[in-house]
Write an enzyme that holds these catalytic residues in place. Sequence first.
Site, mmCIF file in Angstrom:
data_model
loop_
_atom_site.group_PDB
_atom_site.id
_atom_site.type_symbol
_atom_site.label_atom_id
_atom_site.label_comp_id
_atom_site.label_asym_id
_atom_site.label_seq_id
_atom_site.Cartn_x
_atom_site.Cartn_y
_atom_site.Cartn_z
ATOM 1 N N SER A 191 33.882 35.624 43.750
ATOM 2 C CA SER A 191 34.736 36.279 44.749
ATOM 3 C C SER A 191 33.989 37.204 45.695
ATOM 4 C CB SER A 191 35.843 37.050 44.046
ATOM 5 O OG SER A 191 35.295 38.067 43.259
ATOM 6 N N HIS A 219 39.723 31.906 41.922
ATOM 7 C CA HIS A 219 39.619 31.822 43.386
ATOM 8 C C HIS A 219 39.473 30.374 43.862
ATOM 9 C CE1 HIS A 219 39.437 36.106 44.345
ATOM 10 N NE2 HIS A 219 38.863 36.219 43.150
ATOM 11 N N LYS A 250 47.032 34.793 42.598
ATOM 12 C CA LYS A 250 46.335 34.703 43.880
ATOM 13 C C LYS A 250 46.995 33.602 44.720
ATOM 14 C CE LYS A 250 42.079 36.400 41.725
ATOM 15 N NZ LYS A 250 42.276 37.834 41.913
HETATM 16 C C1 LIG Z 1 37.222 35.421 38.954
HETATM 17 C C2 LIG Z 1 38.395 36.215 38.464
HETATM 18 N N1 LIG Z 1 38.796 36.068 37.184
HETATM 19 C C3 LIG Z 1 39.851 36.753 36.694
HETATM 20 C C4 LIG Z 1 40.573 37.627 37.482
HETATM 21 C C5 LIG Z 1 41.760 38.346 36.917
HETATM 22 O O1 LIG Z 1 42.935 37.797 37.439
HETATM 23 P P1 LIG Z 1 44.343 38.480 37.202
HETATM 24 O O2 LIG Z 1 44.621 39.290 38.419
HETATM 25 O O3 LIG Z 1 45.315 37.373 36.991
HETATM 26 O O4 LIG Z 1 44.198 39.333 35.984
HETATM 27 C C6 LIG Z 1 40.195 37.817 38.817
HETATM 28 C C7 LIG Z 1 40.931 38.778 39.655
HETATM 29 O O5 LIG Z 1 40.430 39.499 40.436
HETATM 30 C C8 LIG Z 1 39.086 37.097 39.314
HETATM 31 O O6 LIG Z 1 38.685 37.253 40.582
#
Ligand SMILES: Cc1ncc(COP(=O)(O)O)c(C=O)c1O
Length: 409
Positions: A191, A219, A250
Amino acid sequence: MQPNLSKRLFSSKLNEVCRQTISQIKEAGTYKSERVITSSQSTHITVNGKRVLNFCANNYLGLSDHSRIREAAKRTIDQYGFGMSSVRFICGTQDLHKNLEKRIAAFHKMEDCILYPSAFDANAGFFEAVLTPDDAIISDELNHASIIDGIRLSKAKRLRYKHLDLGDLEKNLKEAEGSRLKLIVTDGVFSMDGDIAPLTDIVKLAKQYGAFTFVDECHATGVIGKTGRGTPEYFGLEGQIDVINSTLGKAMGGGTGGYTAASKEVVDILRNKGRPYLFSNSIAPPVAGASLQAYQMLDENSSLLESLARNTKHFRTEMKKAGFTILGHEECPISPVLLGDARLASEFADEMMKEDIYVIGFSYPVVPTGKARIRVQLSAAHTPEDVQRAVNGFINIGRKKGIIGDAKL
Ligand SMILES: Cc1ncc(COP(=O)(O)O)c(C=O)c1O
């Protein structure tokens, strides 16, 4: 001693310790504050009373405020109520949750799926539940914080390979020789950089060394691949990844919730041993209902994905033409504009806000020193005019600050 007095003393010492830590965070320049939005999450939002064009949400498909998602949530509330007030295995499972799990498993071409309150939980719960000290985890050094925390909770051998470095991955696979299970763990899309894991080579190495693969698709789901099925679809590897963790928070409506999609056996273990599943509330019915609608919309046609791809190409092409350095994969809607200096990135973002364009600067320790950037995230809901406005904003401020010259325009 009066109970109230001792409580106050304790509380003032607690506050003092927190104050000291906060001032250290402020000195390091990493203190975080929130901008409060008083509208729905969309391409145009109201922040501090100001209407701005939004380029910093993970609202890749524009579903966070889509009429079909809103309606699905409302309908579900009428039929199933607002909340579950229970963990799944006690009395927190409706047919809605089962249907969503079935739909997501089919979407990722997996046998089964288990929902969690968030993808953070899905990552935090996985490794401890499935792996033992006889196993080894080999993880990309830039994987998401929730993967890092999840790995910390497990007793498996922990190995880390340099970001996207296949040579280093192979070295670590050799080091893991003799382990009962070897699990390669990577984000599908990273990200902060907008880059994509080289899954073809990772799967090849996994096969060569008898390892398994775990990909975090937060993502990538609803973003990458012809039909939004993420990086396995992009590389033609559907059905060849062992574990996919992803989010409902997301692209897929932007509500809350995460999941693991995998084999029946893996999901069965998680239903029995995944602590965030066993000890945390079910996702709320309207979120489950609206998320179901999001997966259905993606299955119906690829028009949202096409708009997202058009906007990504537009932004990346025009910005590069203007002389900016854009990081990441050319098909990734996460488009970090590299500026280098931390203060410059922060001032640049403030100047953009003055032009009613909401973008965020990232600097150390979120990204390496000297690699400060403004992360721009495109959405299918942006119009070409919205994208061009952002490009124009960057050009105006970039010229003012001497980052780009007229010659390049
Ligand atoms: C790569 C990645 N994994 C996991 C998460 C966690 O997602 P959630 O918001 O559903 O807890 C995020 C959120 O920023 C993320 O970017």
